[in-house]
Enzyme design. Structure first.
Site, mmCIF file in Angstrom:
data_model
loop_
_atom_site.group_PDB
_atom_site.id
_atom_site.type_symbol
_atom_site.label_atom_id
_atom_site.label_comp_id
_atom_site.label_asym_id
_atom_site.label_seq_id
_atom_site.Cartn_x
_atom_site.Cartn_y
_atom_site.Cartn_z
ATOM 1 N N CYS A 78 -17.889 -27.779 0.223
ATOM 2 C CA CYS A 78 -17.995 -26.537 -0.705
ATOM 3 C C CYS A 78 -17.230 -26.273 -1.830
ATOM 4 O O CYS A 78 -17.592 -27.005 -2.948
ATOM 5 C CB CYS A 78 -17.777 -25.149 0.492
ATOM 6 N N HIS A 169 -20.011 -26.510 5.526
ATOM 7 C CA HIS A 169 -18.764 -26.671 6.188
ATOM 8 C C HIS A 169 -18.659 -27.430 7.369
ATOM 9 O O HIS A 169 -18.482 -26.742 8.524
ATOM 10 C CB HIS A 169 -17.825 -25.361 6.416
ATOM 11 N N GLU A 171 -16.201 -28.761 9.096
ATOM 12 C CA GLU A 171 -15.198 -28.472 9.847
ATOM 13 C C GLU A 171 -15.161 -27.185 10.478
ATOM 14 O O GLU A 171 -14.138 -26.744 11.215
ATOM 15 C CB GLU A 171 -13.861 -28.468 8.553
HETATM 16 N N1 GLN Z 1 -17.702 -19.681 -3.606
HETATM 17 C C1 GLN Z 1 -16.464 -20.607 -3.786
HETATM 18 C C2 GLN Z 1 -16.229 -21.244 -5.161
HETATM 19 O O1 GLN Z 1 -16.986 -21.107 -5.908
HETATM 20 C C3 GLN Z 1 -16.752 -21.714 -2.668
HETATM 21 C C4 GLN Z 1 -16.785 -20.993 -0.959
HETATM 22 C C5 GLN Z 1 -16.211 -21.959 -0.048
HETATM 23 O O2 GLN Z 1 -15.432 -22.966 -0.308
HETATM 24 N N2 GLN Z 1 -16.688 -21.455 1.025
HETATM 25 O O3 GLN Z 1 -15.157 -21.824 -5.206
#
Ligand code: GLN
Length: 196
Positions: A78, A169, A171
């Site tokens: 992410c 994710h 994890e």
């Molecule tokens: N929206 C976040 C970003 O742009 C990422 C979200 C996440 O890591 N769950 O940094």
């Protein structure tokens, strides 16, 4: 073998828990010495602008860039995927720029900002549960980038050499297979290094 989780901000503890469940030695990485001691590094989810600023302020960005270019396996989830990307649509925020992709932050929009879906993960025979939280997707991937997963036609997992990135994710699930795949990349690198 030791795997690190970048511990500046975000859900690094969840990654460490998954690694412990797999009985892999795992440490929090906050400085250069720790970064240089690991056989693979996870960049967690969180807030990519915050992590980027902290990386820049600590000088760890230069260290991780150097290690990544030397082939240290990296796994970004992410926000971690956003930090690995060379291009972030409409943003000049700090990044590592090691993975030849353009990402779009918060790509799934406000309505479905967070959701779960069973998605393919190309190295594995069966789907994995993708947990998406204000997730990015990959708009464009460079030539050397392998696409490992799509959701709704959007690219949500990629690999370039030993660099792995997922918009979701792993994890946050009890399924450890994506981490196991990353650990294999780390083992491959480590045995390659010691024999070469
Ligand atoms: N929206 C976040 C970003 O742009 C990422 C979200 C996440 O890591 N769950 O940094």
């Amino acid at each position: 073998m030791v795997i690190g989780a970048l511990a500046l901000q975000g859900d690094y503890e969840k990654h460490l828990q998954t690694l412990h469940r797999l009985e892999v030695d795992a440490i929090e990485v906050r400085n250069e010495q720790q970064a240089r001691s690991v056989d693979g590094l996870i960049l967690p989810g969180g807030e990519s602008t915050t992590i980027g600023k902290l990386l820049n302020r600590s000088g760890l960005d230069e260290v991780i860039r150097e290690l990544g270019r030397e082939g240290l396996p990296l796994f970004g989830t992410c926000a971690g995927l956003i930090l690995l990307a060379t291009d972030i649509e409409g943003s000049d925020q700090h990044r590592l720029g090691l993975l030849e992709v353009e990402v779009r932050r918060n790509a799934f929009g406000r309505q479905i900002a967070s959701f779960e879906a069973d998605i393919p993960f190309q190295p594995l025979p069966d789907p994995v549960k993708g947990v998406f939280i204000r997730a990015p997707w990959v708009n464009k991937a460079g030539k050397g980038v392998q696409i490992l997963s799509r959701y709704d036609e959007h690219i949500v997992a990629v690999q370039q050499g030993a660099i792995l990135g997922t918009a979701f994710h792993p994890e946050l699930t009890s399924d450890t297979r994506v981490h196991e795949y990353f650990i294999q990349l780390c083992q491959k690198r480590k045995s390659g290094n010691s024999t070469g």
